[in-house]
Motif scaffolding. Structure first.
Motif, PDB file in Angstrom:
ATOM      1  N   UNK A   8      -4.415  11.110  -8.298  1.00 10.85           N
ATOM      2  CA  UNK A   8      -4.839   9.789  -8.745  1.00 10.85           C
ATOM      3  C   UNK A   8      -5.120   8.916  -7.527  1.00 10.85           C
ATOM      4  N   UNK A   9      -6.082   8.012  -7.657  1.00 11.14           N
ATOM      5  CA  UNK A   9      -6.475   7.134  -6.554  1.00 11.14           C
ATOM      6  C   UNK A   9      -6.603   5.706  -7.066  1.00 11.14           C
ATOM      7  N   UNK A  10      -5.917   4.780  -6.403  1.00 11.20           N
ATOM      8  CA  UNK A  10      -6.062   3.350  -6.687  1.00 11.20           C
ATOM      9  C   UNK A  10      -6.598   2.690  -5.432  1.00 11.20           C
ATOM     10  N   UNK A  11      -7.837   2.231  -5.519  1.00 11.07           N
ATOM     11  CA  UNK A  11      -8.468   1.629  -4.353  1.00 11.07           C
ATOM     12  C   UNK A  11      -9.000   0.244  -4.722  1.00 11.07           C
ATOM     13  N   UNK A  32       4.362   9.881  -6.176  1.00 14.64           N
ATOM     14  CA  UNK A  32       4.643   9.486  -4.803  1.00 14.64           C
ATOM     15  C   UNK A  32       3.322   8.998  -4.217  1.00 14.64           C
ATOM     16  N   UNK A  33       3.387   7.953  -3.424  1.00 12.73           N
ATOM     17  CA  UNK A  33       2.178   7.290  -2.928  1.00 12.73           C
ATOM     18  C   UNK A  33       1.788   7.809  -1.547  1.00 12.73           C
ATOM     19  N   UNK A  34       0.494   8.094  -1.404  1.00 15.15           N
ATOM     20  CA  UNK A  34      -0.078   8.468  -0.108  1.00 15.15           C
ATOM     21  C   UNK A  34      -0.961   7.315   0.355  1.00 15.15           C
ATOM     22  N   UNK A  35      -0.630   6.740   1.481  1.00 17.53           N
ATOM     23  CA  UNK A  35      -1.395   5.614   2.018  1.00 17.53           C
ATOM     24  C   UNK A  35      -2.818   6.068   2.349  1.00 17.53           C
ATOM     25  N   UNK A  36      -3.800   5.287   1.923  1.00 16.57           N
ATOM     26  CA  UNK A  36      -5.211   5.553   2.201  1.00 16.57           C
ATOM     27  C   UNK A  36      -5.803   4.344   2.926  1.00 16.57           C
ATOM     28  N   UNK A  37      -5.095   3.917   3.974  1.00 19.31           N
ATOM     29  CA  UNK A  37      -5.476   2.741   4.750  1.00 19.31           C
ATOM     30  C   UNK A  37      -5.523   3.128   6.219  1.00 19.31           C
ATOM     31  N   UNK A  98      -0.393   9.844  -5.648  1.00 16.11           N
ATOM     32  CA  UNK A  98      -1.176   8.652  -5.961  1.00 16.11           C
ATOM     33  C   UNK A  98      -1.663   8.067  -4.641  1.00 16.11           C
ATOM     34  N   UNK A  99      -2.951   8.209  -4.359  1.00 19.51           N
ATOM     35  CA  UNK A  99      -3.541   7.649  -3.143  1.00 19.51           C
ATOM     36  C   UNK A  99      -3.780   6.160  -3.360  1.00 19.51           C
ATOM     37  N   UNK A 100      -3.359   5.351  -2.387  1.00 12.86           N
ATOM     38  CA  UNK A 100      -3.499   3.899  -2.516  1.00 12.86           C
ATOM     39  C   UNK A 100      -4.010   3.316  -1.203  1.00 12.86           C
ATOM     40  N   UNK A 101      -5.136   2.601  -1.267  1.00 12.42           N
ATOM     41  CA  UNK A 101      -5.654   1.959  -0.062  1.00 12.42           C
ATOM     42  C   UNK A 101      -7.132   1.668  -0.213  1.00 12.42           C
ATOM     43  N   UNK A 102      -7.657   0.898   0.728  1.00 15.30           N
ATOM     44  CA  UNK A 102      -9.041   0.459   0.635  1.00 15.30           C
ATOM     45  C   UNK A 102      -9.991   1.092   1.622  1.00 15.30           C
ATOM     46  N   UNK A 103      -9.580   2.182   2.283  1.00 14.83           N
ATOM     47  CA  UNK A 103     -10.451   2.825   3.273  1.00 14.83           C
ATOM     48  C   UNK A 103     -11.366   3.815   2.558  1.00 14.83           C
ATOM     49  N   UNK A 104     -12.564   3.325   2.219  1.00 22.34           N
ATOM     50  CA  UNK A 104     -13.483   4.107   1.412  1.00 22.34           C
ATOM     51  C   UNK A 104     -13.945   5.392   2.061  1.00 22.34           C
TER      52      UNK A 104
END
Length: 309
Positions: A8-11, A32-37, A98-104
């Motif tokens: 899952x990805x929340x961006x 568990x969250x994986x930072x995507x920043x 769950x990937x979370x961050x705004x780095x497209x």
């Protein structure tokens, strides 16, 4: 391939409320969250990156936060390798990544991995191109050079995706043919990615950004940047090119006053948020959710679960 696992990805743009919603989702669905920043990976850079705090984590494991020093470089390929490895470890524990961050461009690289081609490399040529990419101006020049010779490939790559930009130029220079015209098969992504992008009224988002910058200043952004400069970092370091850090470094270097620095941070962040939204519009199969709506959690959860049907 139907047997792929689904992440899952929340961006969404900066200040859109990703942290709070992601923790709610994670607690409700055992994630568990994986930072995507691309900036929260750096240690000692907490305030200017709006890094999630232990209190905000609320017991939810967060990964790929504080993993390298600000002096270090970190590529998109590095991120994909670590992110996929971390996702596999989370799955092995019976949890959901769950990937979370705004780095497209991190998300783009995960969802649409690019072939590196079968053309043998040239170490001398690659070293020259990578040397040029050590500066922000050099990276931009390389991307524009690729865009002139191979716009199809260039439009798929972010300027900071140095490894792939350099490889595409290398192939072009060695063969006289664009990378997109090579006989390359695009590799399959390792996972499925079910994506929710947060978006809201532009005026509301910009107000949230402005208030966040004021909060960062109250929390000690000036002192954080001063500490980084005192340990020897300069604006040439990849980490110090981040919005907030480069402007405060300019202020501390006497280039302009504090009010001007804060103004530049707010303006730069608003422009960055606009670019984030533009980037996400290129992605397919994405649910756009207004986080200010009362049912934002329900919309997000339903979209993620629909991917399991």
């Amino acid at each position: 391939m139907m047997d792929k696992k689904t992440c899952w990805v929340l961006t969404g743009p900066t200040a859109s409320g990703k942290t709070a919603l992601s923790v709610r989702i994670a607690k409700a669905y055992d994630c568990e969250i994986i930072c995507m920043d691309s900036m929260q990976i750096y240690r000692s850079m907490d305030i200017g990156t709006a890094k999630v705090t232990p209190e905000e984590m609320d017991g939810v494991p967060h990964h790929l936060v504080d993993i390298i020093e600000p002096e270090d470089n970190f590529t998109v390929a590095d991120y994909c390798r670590l992110a996929e490895q971390t996702a596999e470890e989370i799955f092995s524990r019976g949890k959901r990544p769950l990937f979370v961050g705004g780095t497209g461009f991190y998300l783009r690289a995960l969802r649409h991995p690019m072939p590196m081609g079968e053309v043998p490399g040239n170490d001398e040529l690659r070293a020259r191109l990578e040397k040029q990419a050590e500066t922000e101006e050099g990276k931009l020049q390389l991307w524009h050079q690729l865009n002139e010779t191979d716009p199809v490939t260039a439009q798929k790559l972010h300027v900071n995706d140095v490894r792939r930009v350099v490889r595409a130029l290398e192939v072009n220079l060695l063969t006289g043919k664009s990378f997109s015209n090579q006989a390359n098969e695009s590799p399959e992504p390792k996972y499925h990615y079910r994506v929710v992008n947060l978006s809201m009224d532009r005026a509301v988002l910009y107000d949230r950004i402005n208030r966040r910058v004021d909060q960062m200043m109250d929390m000690g952004l000036e002192q954080e940047v001063r500490m980084l400069l005192e340990r020897g970092l300069t604006v040439q370091n990849q980490a110090m090119k981040a919005i907030g850090y480069k402007e405060m470094a300019a202020y501390l270097g006497g280039e302009y006053d504090l009010d001007k620095a804060v103004y530049e941070i707010k303006m730069g962040t608003r422009h960055y948020a606009k670019r984030q939204l533009t980037w996400m519009r290129r992605e397919e199969d994405v649910l756009w959710v207004d986080p200010t709506c009362s049912d934002a959690f329900e919309q997000t959860a339903a979209w993620f679960q629909k991917g399991e049907e």
